[in-house]
Motif scaffolding. Sequence first.
Motif, short mmCIF file in Angstrom:
data_model
loop_
_atom_site.label_atom_id
_atom_site.label_comp_id
_atom_site.label_asym_id
_atom_site.label_seq_id
_atom_site.Cartn_x
_atom_site.Cartn_y
_atom_site.Cartn_z
N ASN A 157 0.82 -1.21 0.00
CA ASN A 157 0.00 0.00 0.00
C ASN A 157 0.86 1.27 0.00
O ASN A 157 0.54 2.24 0.67
N THR A 158 1.96 1.23 -0.73
CA THR A 158 2.77 2.45 -0.85
C THR A 158 2.20 3.32 -1.95
O THR A 158 1.71 2.84 -2.97
N ASN A 159 2.27 4.60 -1.74
CA ASN A 159 1.70 5.53 -2.72
C ASN A 159 2.57 6.78 -2.75
O ASN A 159 2.37 7.70 -1.99
N ASN A 160 3.56 6.78 -3.60
CA ASN A 160 4.43 7.94 -3.70
C ASN A 160 4.96 8.06 -5.12
O ASN A 160 4.74 7.19 -5.97
N THR A 161 5.64 9.15 -5.38
CA THR A 161 6.13 9.43 -6.72
C THR A 161 7.25 8.49 -7.14
O THR A 161 7.52 8.36 -8.35
N VAL A 162 7.89 7.82 -6.17
CA VAL A 162 8.98 6.90 -6.52
C VAL A 162 8.46 5.76 -7.39
O VAL A 162 9.10 5.35 -8.36
N GLN A 163 7.29 5.24 -7.05
CA GLN A 163 6.75 4.10 -7.78
C GLN A 163 6.40 4.48 -9.22
O GLN A 163 6.67 3.73 -10.15
N ILE A 164 5.81 5.65 -9.41
CA ILE A 164 5.44 6.04 -10.77
C ILE A 164 6.69 6.31 -11.60
O ILE A 164 6.72 6.06 -12.80
N ARG A 165 7.76 6.76 -10.97
CA ARG A 165 9.02 6.95 -11.70
C ARG A 165 9.60 5.61 -12.11
O ARG A 165 10.13 5.47 -13.22
N ARG A 166 9.53 4.62 -11.22
CA ARG A 166 10.03 3.29 -11.56
C ARG A 166 9.22 2.68 -12.71
O ARG A 166 9.78 2.06 -13.62
N LEU A 167 7.91 2.88 -12.67
CA LEU A 167 7.06 2.36 -13.74
C LEU A 167 7.37 3.06 -15.07
O LEU A 167 7.40 2.43 -16.13
N TYR A 168 7.60 4.37 -15.00
CA TYR A 168 7.92 5.11 -16.22
C TYR A 168 9.25 4.62 -16.81
O TYR A 168 9.39 4.46 -18.02
N LYS A 169 10.23 4.38 -15.94
CA LYS A 169 11.51 3.87 -16.41
C LYS A 169 11.36 2.50 -17.05
O LYS A 169 11.96 2.21 -18.10
N LEU A 170 10.55 1.65 -16.43
CA LEU A 170 10.30 0.32 -17.01
C LEU A 170 9.66 0.46 -18.39
O LEU A 170 10.01 -0.27 -19.32
N LYS A 171 8.71 1.36 -18.51
CA LYS A 171 8.03 1.55 -19.79
C LYS A 171 9.00 2.04 -20.86
O LYS A 171 8.94 1.59 -22.01
N ARG A 172 9.90 2.95 -20.48
CA ARG A 172 10.89 3.46 -21.44
C ARG A 172 11.83 2.34 -21.90
O ARG A 172 12.10 2.19 -23.09
N LYS A 173 12.33 1.55 -20.96
CA LYS A 173 13.26 0.48 -21.31
C LYS A 173 12.57 -0.57 -22.18
O LYS A 173 13.13 -1.03 -23.17
N SER A 174 11.36 -0.94 -21.79
CA SER A 174 10.64 -1.95 -22.55
C SER A 174 10.32 -1.44 -23.96
O SER A 174 10.44 -2.18 -24.94
N GLY A 175 9.95 -0.17 -24.06
CA GLY A 175 9.64 0.40 -25.38
C GLY A 175 10.85 0.45 -26.29
O GLY A 175 10.76 0.13 -27.48
N LEU A 176 12.02 0.83 -25.75
CA LEU A 176 13.24 0.88 -26.55
C LEU A 176 13.66 -0.51 -27.01
O LEU A 176 14.08 -0.70 -28.16
N ASN A 177 13.56 -1.49 -26.11
CA ASN A 177 13.91 -2.86 -26.50
C ASN A 177 12.96 -3.38 -27.58
O ASN A 177 13.40 -4.07 -28.51
N THR A 178 11.69 -3.07 -27.46
CA THR A 178 10.72 -3.50 -28.47
C THR A 178 11.04 -2.88 -29.82
O THR A 178 10.93 -3.54 -30.87
N ARG A 179 11.43 -1.61 -29.80
CA ARG A 179 11.77 -0.94 -31.06
C ARG A 179 12.96 -1.63 -31.74
O ARG A 179 12.95 -1.87 -32.96
N ILE A 180 13.98 -1.93 -30.95
CA ILE A 180 15.16 -2.61 -31.52
C ILE A 180 14.77 -3.96 -32.12
O ILE A 180 15.18 -4.32 -33.23
N LEU A 181 13.97 -4.71 -31.38
CA LEU A 181 13.60 -6.05 -31.84
C LEU A 181 12.74 -5.99 -33.10
O LEU A 181 12.89 -6.83 -34.00
N ASN A 182 11.84 -5.03 -33.17
CA ASN A 182 11.00 -4.92 -34.37
C ASN A 182 11.85 -4.64 -35.61
O ASN A 182 11.57 -5.16 -36.70
N ILE A 183 12.88 -3.82 -35.45
CA ILE A 183 13.74 -3.50 -36.60
C ILE A 183 14.67 -4.67 -36.92
O ILE A 183 15.10 -4.85 -38.07
#
Length: 300
Positions: A157-183
């Motif tokens: 039940n944690t609710n702070n900006t740290v978690q949303i930053r971690r999720l955003y970082k995960l989304k960025r890394k996953s998106g970049l890896n997906t882009r590389i793999l698609n190409i």
Amino acid sequence: MPIEIIYRNDHCEWIDVEAPTEEDLQFLHQRYEINLLLLEDTIDPNHLPKFEEDGNVKFFLMRENTELERQNLNTISDISTKLGVFIINGIIITTHRMKNRSIYELKKEIFLPENKEVTPDKIALNLALKVMKSYDDESQNLMETMDNVENEIFLKNTNNTVQIRRLYKLKRKSGLNTRILNISTVWVDKFKILNLEEAAVTDLTDKYKDVIADFEHLNAQITNLISMYLALSDQKANQVMKVLAIYSMYFFPITFIAGIYGMNFDNMPELHQKYGYFFTLGLMAFIALLTFIYVRRKKW
């Protein structure tokens, strides 16, 4: 690092070049007649994966996932490193700007007995499989990180900006890896033209499809988790506003009565009654009680 001959037999020679200089590129151009434009692609840090064939030279430009990442995660070079593979008449030349895990692992395996009859095409295939394995490892790491974040949000039940930053970082890394793999499909499909067994090429294709599917699933999971996190945050904010609104209902009529009797008018006869003060307090308490009963019946 100088040009290194890693492996040589009667029908195969493997040459590796780490952090090539301009002199190294000129030597490869003159010695093996490799187009300089292709060689320059290997030192461009942000070049996309590709395949080119120039005469008798087959050129694969792969990108391997690396654990070394930059802070911003804006480009594909922040999460990956290039691996150039040239195949020329029984010779395979690999070039890379920094230490490469696939090269390091295959160096140890190349002298095993089962690799006695290895060919340049087989070396290229083994490198490609290891490149795909690097993305497989990354998808598992990202999935574990996402599970930890999910547990912290919904179980702890944690609710702070740290978690949303971690999720955003995960989304960025996953998106970049997906882009590389698609190409990367442009060079994965070209292994069909090499002198390899069909089953071996199928293994690479299947591995590529598995990694793509893993990252697509990961992207969907991260997007859903971000949506759930934001919805949970909104729900908690709405709950706070609901409590404040209920307290306002209690005090609004009481404040209204207090405001009336706080006005400075001479013609207010009830102010001169002996029990006027106690009657007014009782009326306020009665109104508060009615409000409480009404709220409970409405199950607010």
